[in-house]
Design a protein around this motif. Structure first.
Motif, PDB file in Angstrom:
ATOM      1  N   GLY A   1      24.703  18.790 -77.456  1.00 60.66           N
ATOM      2  CA  GLY A   1      23.779  18.133 -78.370  1.00 60.66           C
ATOM      3  C   GLY A   1      22.372  17.976 -77.831  1.00 60.66           C
ATOM      4  N   PHE A   2      22.047  18.614 -76.692  1.00 60.01           N
ATOM      5  CA  PHE A   2      20.717  18.520 -76.084  1.00 60.01           C
ATOM      6  C   PHE A   2      20.107  19.915 -75.948  1.00 60.01           C
ATOM      7  N   VAL A   3      18.765  19.985 -76.013  1.00 56.90           N
ATOM      8  CA  VAL A   3      18.053  21.225 -75.734  1.00 56.90           C
ATOM      9  C   VAL A   3      17.854  21.299 -74.220  1.00 56.90           C
ATOM     10  N   LEU A   4      18.594  22.171 -73.568  1.00 58.37           N
ATOM     11  CA  LEU A   4      18.575  22.213 -72.110  1.00 58.37           C
ATOM     12  C   LEU A   4      17.229  22.667 -71.555  1.00 58.37           C
ATOM     13  N   ASN A   5      16.450  23.389 -72.383  1.00 58.71           N
ATOM     14  CA  ASN A   5      15.127  23.842 -71.942  1.00 58.71           C
ATOM     15  C   ASN A   5      14.218  22.677 -71.571  1.00 58.71           C
ATOM     16  N   ASP A   6      14.503  21.513 -72.125  1.00 58.84           N
ATOM     17  CA  ASP A   6      13.649  20.341 -71.899  1.00 58.84           C
ATOM     18  C   ASP A   6      13.951  19.635 -70.580  1.00 58.84           C
ATOM     19  N   TYR A   7      14.971  20.094 -69.852  1.00 58.58           N
ATOM     20  CA  TYR A   7      15.402  19.384 -68.654  1.00 58.58           C
ATOM     21  C   TYR A   7      15.635  20.347 -67.481  1.00 58.58           C
ATOM     22  N   GLU A   8      15.647  19.752 -66.298  1.00 61.42           N
ATOM     23  CA  GLU A   8      16.193  20.446 -65.135  1.00 61.42           C
ATOM     24  C   GLU A   8      17.703  20.192 -65.176  1.00 61.42           C
ATOM     25  N   VAL A   9      18.492  21.246 -65.171  1.00 60.43           N
ATOM     26  CA  VAL A   9      19.936  21.123 -65.376  1.00 60.43           C
ATOM     27  C   VAL A   9      20.681  21.276 -64.050  1.00 60.43           C
ATOM     28  N   VAL A  10      21.516  20.288 -63.754  1.00 64.79           N
ATOM     29  CA  VAL A  10      22.352  20.326 -62.553  1.00 64.79           C
ATOM     30  C   VAL A  10      23.814  20.336 -63.002  1.00 64.79           C
ATOM     31  N   ARG A  11      24.575  21.345 -62.560  1.00 65.76           N
ATOM     32  CA  ARG A  11      25.998  21.427 -62.892  1.00 65.76           C
ATOM     33  C   ARG A  11      26.812  21.329 -61.606  1.00 65.76           C
ATOM     34  N   ASP A  12      27.871  20.510 -61.636  1.00 64.40           N
ATOM     35  CA  ASP A  12      28.695  20.349 -60.442  1.00 64.40           C
ATOM     36  C   ASP A  12      30.074  19.852 -60.871  1.00 64.40           C
ATOM     37  N   THR A  13      30.960  19.643 -59.905  1.00 59.64           N
ATOM     38  CA  THR A  13      32.281  19.079 -60.166  1.00 59.64           C
ATOM     39  C   THR A  13      32.508  17.875 -59.260  1.00 59.64           C
ATOM     40  N   ILE A  14      33.413  16.990 -59.701  1.00 61.54           N
ATOM     41  CA  ILE A  14      33.746  15.806 -58.914  1.00 61.54           C
ATOM     42  C   ILE A  14      34.476  16.255 -57.647  1.00 61.54           C
ATOM     43  N   LYS A  15      33.942  15.874 -56.507  1.00 61.30           N
ATOM     44  CA  LYS A  15      34.537  16.249 -55.220  1.00 61.30           C
ATOM     45  C   LYS A  15      35.178  15.029 -54.566  1.00 61.30           C
ATOM     46  N   SER A  16      36.016  15.297 -53.574  1.00 66.67           N
ATOM     47  CA  SER A  16      36.678  14.215 -52.860  1.00 66.67           C
ATOM     48  C   SER A  16      35.638  13.259 -52.273  1.00 66.67           C
ATOM     49  N   GLY A  17      35.812  11.968 -52.533  1.00 67.95           N
ATOM     50  CA  GLY A  17      34.878  10.965 -52.034  1.00 67.95           C
ATOM     51  C   GLY A  17      33.755  10.646 -52.992  1.00 67.95           C
ATOM     52  N   ASP A  18      33.619  11.438 -54.067  1.00 72.26           N
ATOM     53  CA  ASP A  18      32.560  11.184 -55.051  1.00 72.26           C
ATOM     54  C   ASP A  18      32.867   9.941 -55.872  1.00 72.26           C
ATOM     55  N   SER A  19      31.822   9.269 -56.277  1.00 71.31           N
ATOM     56  CA  SER A  19      31.922   8.192 -57.260  1.00 71.31           C
ATOM     57  C   SER A  19      30.737   8.344 -58.196  1.00 71.31           C
ATOM     58  N   PHE A  20      30.821   7.695 -59.339  1.00 69.12           N
ATOM     59  CA  PHE A  20      29.732   7.765 -60.316  1.00 69.12           C
ATOM     60  C   PHE A  20      28.429   7.285 -59.682  1.00 69.12           C
ATOM     61  N   GLY A  21      28.488   6.153 -58.966  1.00 70.82           N
ATOM     62  CA  GLY A  21      27.301   5.600 -58.329  1.00 70.82           C
ATOM     63  C   GLY A  21      26.745   6.504 -57.249  1.00 70.82           C
ATOM     64  N   LEU A  22      27.658   7.100 -56.454  1.00 66.91           N
ATOM     65  CA  LEU A  22      27.216   7.986 -55.378  1.00 66.91           C
ATOM     66  C   LEU A  22      26.505   9.215 -55.942  1.00 66.91           C
ATOM     67  N   ILE A  23      27.032   9.759 -57.036  1.00 68.95           N
ATOM     68  CA  ILE A  23      26.415  10.943 -57.649  1.00 68.95           C
ATOM     69  C   ILE A  23      25.016  10.605 -58.153  1.00 68.95           C
ATOM     70  N   LEU A  24      24.884   9.466 -58.847  1.00 62.37           N
ATOM     71  CA  LEU A  24      23.562   9.076 -59.354  1.00 62.37           C
ATOM     72  C   LEU A  24      22.601   8.815 -58.196  1.00 62.37           C
ATOM     73  N   GLY A  25      23.100   8.148 -57.155  1.00 61.04           N
ATOM     74  CA  GLY A  25      22.251   7.853 -56.003  1.00 61.04           C
ATOM     75  C   GLY A  25      21.770   9.109 -55.316  1.00 61.04           C
ATOM     76  N   THR A  26      22.644  10.122 -55.227  1.00 58.38           N
ATOM     77  CA  THR A  26      22.280  11.400 -54.616  1.00 58.38           C
ATOM     78  C   THR A  26      21.131  12.059 -55.372  1.00 58.38           C
ATOM     79  N   HIS A  27      21.066  11.783 -56.673  1.00 57.79           N
ATOM     80  CA  HIS A  27      20.019  12.390 -57.499  1.00 57.79           C
ATOM     81  C   HIS A  27      18.847  11.441 -57.762  1.00 57.79           C
ATOM     82  N   GLY A  28      18.718  10.413 -56.921  1.00 61.99           N
ATOM     83  CA  GLY A  28      17.490   9.633 -56.918  1.00 61.99           C
ATOM     84  C   GLY A  28      17.469   8.368 -57.725  1.00 61.99           C
ATOM     85  N   VAL A  29      18.639   7.916 -58.223  1.00 62.77           N
ATOM     86  CA  VAL A  29      18.651   6.666 -58.992  1.00 62.77           C
ATOM     87  C   VAL A  29      18.741   5.494 -58.030  1.00 62.77           C
ATOM     88  N   ASP A  30      17.908   4.473 -58.257  1.00 64.22           N
ATOM     89  CA  ASP A  30      17.837   3.296 -57.404  1.00 64.22           C
ATOM     90  C   ASP A  30      19.166   2.524 -57.427  1.00 64.22           C
TER      91      ASP A  30
END
Length: 412
Positions: A43-72
């Motif tokens: 439902g989004f126009v991907l051209n408008d964004y930088e797109v990152v695709r990945d999979t959940i890895k061992s040790g990952d959490s929702f917060g850790l993923i967001l933090g890795t990508h610069g969220v405070d």
């Protein structure tokens, strides 16, 4: 003078050689360059964004993923608190894909987090402005297929020999579980199927939608099955034969899809934990820990509790005659008073209570007395209402003709 003439000729040659090149460059610059194709997904126009695709890895959490990508970290805490009721960050599963849409600027701030629950369903955590979360489905195309097969050893092998998904064999065994004993198939038994497959983006196979119609010749006797909507309000569907008789029983044959019977109903069995002989008034289905347990019929949950012997258990009253109970669960998924339908998941296989390994002990009451369900003449499912009979025969006529046009393959 000669030297001057030579230099003049060289300059003219240089201009002549470069003039077409300069004209071509000007012409190229004047051409309207095609715009990049608009890419839409989730439902989004991907051209408008930088797109990152990945999979959940061992040790990952929702917060850790967001933090890795610069969220405070403070912002992550607020986001998790806002979405936890709809999207539980603790239940993200190892190996599941996710997509992050980031701002197309130097900050590259995450704007959208998309978690792919399965091939079709996904969850969107919108981080723009006020945080919101919702679930959606990818567009799915339904394609009708037909197939014929012959039994040489088993239904699963026959299906695989046609290059088809084992899910078709699973669906067939569910449809005919009360009509055909699939452990006693004979070489030369054969079948025809009209079914629907699901595809994402026309190419990604997403499983079986349903089997519309089939005929299974077992010991030269044809067994027809037609999918028909029996309730237009709820959308409930079931399978009936060429004479509008229900194929499904009031009860499923077993509370699990994949299992082995490790212990049957017996008046005298040596108990593996208590180390003494006693009656075993149930059927034990051994299966992997966490295997979903299904209610074998419609009913109301009259108990969802725990005891030292039964472990986690659920008991369901189906009508004034029949009651069933499911013991040793690792997890109960229904509550007392809840109404359930045949096939609903009510818990998961475990080994709680007096159990030596993961299994479900399935107990069956008839008129208040525990009995062996395999020795009962159990009722059939509800028949088609009289007002729908004419509609049913009209609906199955073209499907029956379609089955008739499929050619059988010769046995090997």
């Amino acid at each position: 003078m000669k030297k001057f003439s030579y230099l003049l000729m060289m300059m003219m040659a240089f201009i002549a050689c470069n003039e077409p090149q300069e004209k071509n460059e000007i012409a190229d610059n004047l051409k309207v360059k095609p715009k990049p194709a608009i890419v839409k997904e989730f439902g989004f126009v991907l051209n408008d964004y930088e797109v990152v695709r990945d999979t959940i890895k061992s040790g990952d959490s929702f917060g850790l993923i967001l933090g890795t990508h610069g969220v405070d970290p403070n912002q992550i805490f607020e986001i998790v608190n806002k979405v936890r009721d709809t999207f539980n960050p603790r239940k993200i599963i190892l190996g599941k894909p996710y997509v992050i849409l980031k701002a197309k600027d130097s900050s590259q701030t995450p704007k959208i987090f998309i978690y792919e629950n399965d091939l079709i369903n996904y969850t969107v955590v919108d981080l723009r402005d006020s945080v919101s979360v919702y679930t959606a489905k990818k567009p799915v195309k339904i394609t009708k297929r037909t197939v014929a097969g012959v039994i040489n050893s088993s239904l699963t092998e026959a299906i695989q020999e046609e290059g088809l998904s084992y899910l078709i064999a699973h669906e067939m065994s569910n449809i005919y579980q009360w009509s055909i004993d699939f452990f006693r198939l004979q070489p030369g038994d054969r079948f025809k199927i009209v079914y629907n497959e699901k595809y994402i983006n026309d190419t990604i196979y997403a499983g079986i939608e349903n089997i519309e119609a089939s005929v299974f010749y077992h010991q030269e006797k044809p067994y027809y099955a037609f999918n028909f909507m029996v309730d237009s309000v709820s959308g409930a569907r079931d399978y009936y034969d060429e004479k509008a008789r229900p194929l499904q029983s009031f009860f499923l044959k077993a509370p699990l899809d994949f299992f082995r019977i490790s212990s049957r109903f017996s008046p005298n069995r040596f108990h593996p934990v208590q180390k003494r002989w006693k009656a075993h008034k149930g059927t034990d289905y051994a299966a992997a820990h966490g295997t979903p347990i299904k209610s074998t019929a419609n009913g109301v949950v009259i108990a969802s509790s725990y005891t030292a012997g039964n472990g986690n258990y659920v008991k369901i009253k189906h009508n004034d005659t029949y009651t069933t109970q499911y013991l040793h669960m690792s997890q109960r998924l229904v509550k007392q008073g809840q109404r359930v339908k045949q096939g609903d998941i009510i818990g998961k296989v475990g080994s709680t209570g007096l159990a030596t390994g993961p299994h479900v002990c399935y107990r069956f009451w008839k008129n208040g007395v525990q009995v062996d369900p395999f020795r009962q003449n159990l009722p059939s499912a509800e028949p088609i209402e009289d007002k729908y009979i004419e509609t049913y025969f009209t609906a199955i006529e073209p499907l029956k003709n379609e089955l008739g046009q499929i050619e059988f393959k010769e046995p090997i």
